[in-house]
Design a protein around this motif. Structure first.
Motif, PDB file in Angstrom:
ATOM      1  N   ILE A   4       0.836  -1.197   0.000  1.00 17.96           N
ATOM      2  CA  ILE A   4       0.000   0.000   0.000  1.00 17.96           C
ATOM      3  C   ILE A   4       0.874   1.251   0.000  1.00 17.96           C
ATOM      4  O   ILE A   4       1.525   1.567   0.980  1.00 17.96           O
ATOM      5  N   ASN A   5       0.890   1.947  -1.142  1.00 22.64           N
ATOM      6  CA  ASN A   5       1.675   3.175  -1.286  1.00 22.64           C
ATOM      7  C   ASN A   5       0.804   4.421  -1.360  1.00 22.64           C
ATOM      8  O   ASN A   5       1.325   5.529  -1.409  1.00 22.64           O
ATOM      9  N   TYR A   6      -0.507   4.251  -1.416  1.00 22.86           N
ATOM     10  CA  TYR A   6      -1.445   5.369  -1.516  1.00 22.86           C
ATOM     11  C   TYR A   6      -2.390   5.308  -0.330  1.00 22.86           C
ATOM     12  O   TYR A   6      -2.808   4.223   0.079  1.00 22.86           O
ATOM     13  N   ASP A   7      -2.737   6.487   0.202  1.00 19.93           N
ATOM     14  CA  ASP A   7      -3.696   6.492   1.302  1.00 19.93           C
ATOM     15  C   ASP A   7      -5.082   6.838   0.774  1.00 19.93           C
ATOM     16  O   ASP A   7      -5.261   7.198  -0.394  1.00 19.93           O
ATOM     17  N   SER A   8      -6.072   6.736   1.640  1.00 18.80           N
ATOM     18  CA  SER A   8      -7.456   6.929   1.222  1.00 18.80           C
ATOM     19  C   SER A   8      -7.713   8.330   0.679  1.00 18.80           C
ATOM     20  O   SER A   8      -8.458   8.498  -0.285  1.00 18.80           O
ATOM     21  N   LEU A   9      -7.113   9.353   1.246  1.00 14.88           N
ATOM     22  CA  LEU A   9      -7.338  10.721   0.781  1.00 14.88           C
ATOM     23  C   LEU A   9      -6.819  10.917  -0.646  1.00 14.88           C
ATOM     24  O   LEU A   9      -7.487  11.536  -1.484  1.00 14.88           O
ATOM     25  N   GLN A  10      -5.645  10.367  -0.944  1.00 22.15           N
ATOM     26  CA  GLN A  10      -5.089  10.484  -2.292  1.00 22.15           C
ATOM     27  C   GLN A  10      -6.011   9.822  -3.324  1.00 22.15           C
ATOM     28  O   GLN A  10      -6.264  10.375  -4.392  1.00 22.15           O
ATOM     29  N   LEU A  11      -6.512   8.632  -2.981  1.00 24.87           N
ATOM     30  CA  LEU A  11      -7.344   7.905  -3.935  1.00 24.87           C
ATOM     31  C   LEU A  11      -8.763   8.453  -3.983  1.00 24.87           C
ATOM     32  O   LEU A  11      -9.423   8.370  -5.023  1.00 24.87           O
ATOM     33  N   LYS A  13      -9.414  11.654  -3.931  1.00 24.49           N
ATOM     34  CA  LYS A  13      -9.266  12.753  -4.890  1.00 24.49           C
ATOM     35  C   LYS A  13      -9.316  12.228  -6.325  1.00 24.49           C
ATOM     36  O   LYS A  13      -9.975  12.800  -7.188  1.00 24.49           O
ATOM     37  N   LYS A  14      -8.649  11.103  -6.589  1.00 23.51           N
ATOM     38  CA  LYS A  14      -8.658  10.508  -7.926  1.00 23.51           C
ATOM     39  C   LYS A  14     -10.056  10.013  -8.290  1.00 23.51           C
ATOM     40  O   LYS A  14     -10.500  10.161  -9.430  1.00 23.51           O
ATOM     41  N   ALA A  15     -10.765   9.424  -7.327  1.00 26.74           N
ATOM     42  CA  ALA A  15     -12.119   8.918  -7.584  1.00 26.74           C
ATOM     43  C   ALA A  15     -13.065  10.070  -7.925  1.00 26.74           C
ATOM     44  O   ALA A  15     -13.896   9.952  -8.830  1.00 26.74           O
ATOM     45  N   LEU A  16     -12.924  11.177  -7.205  1.00 27.01           N
ATOM     46  CA  LEU A  16     -13.777  12.339  -7.475  1.00 27.01           C
ATOM     47  C   LEU A  16     -13.497  12.923  -8.857  1.00 27.01           C
ATOM     48  O   LEU A  16     -14.408  13.399  -9.532  1.00 27.01           O
ATOM     49  N   GLU A  17     -12.245  12.873  -9.291  1.00 21.38           N
ATOM     50  CA  GLU A  17     -11.892  13.333 -10.636  1.00 21.38           C
ATOM     51  C   GLU A  17     -12.544  12.469 -11.712  1.00 21.38           C
ATOM     52  O   GLU A  17     -12.902  12.958 -12.779  1.00 21.38           O
TER      53      GLU A  17
END
Length: 73
Positions: A4-11, A13-17
């Motif tokens: 796991i290199n990404y946290d929930s906040l980073q992903l 943001k990507k999901a909202l995009e």
């Protein structure tokens, strides 16, 4: 955990995009997250879970938790 290199906040943001995912209002408020391992590819996935635009159906956006790459449904 080393996958796991990404946290929930980073992903999130990507999901909202990507669009099409909205926070829960009454039940399952906000966004929810799930970690799983794809049994076919052995990739660690992080799912961002929310609701569709009319709040009638739960939707999920999946990402590779190691690379942050969006995974098609």
């Amino acid at each position: 955990m080393s996958d796991i290199n990404y946290d929930s906040l980073q992903l999130l943001k990507k999901a909202l995009e990507k669009g099409g995912i909205h926070p829960g209002k009454d039940w399952a408020k906000g966004y929810n997250f799930m970690l799983s391992k794809d049994p076919e590819t052995n990739i660690t996935l992080m799912l961002v879970i929310g609701w569709n635009s009319d709040y009638k159906k739960m939707v999920a956006v999946a990402f590779n938790a190691t690379t942050g790459e969006y995974i098609q449904p």
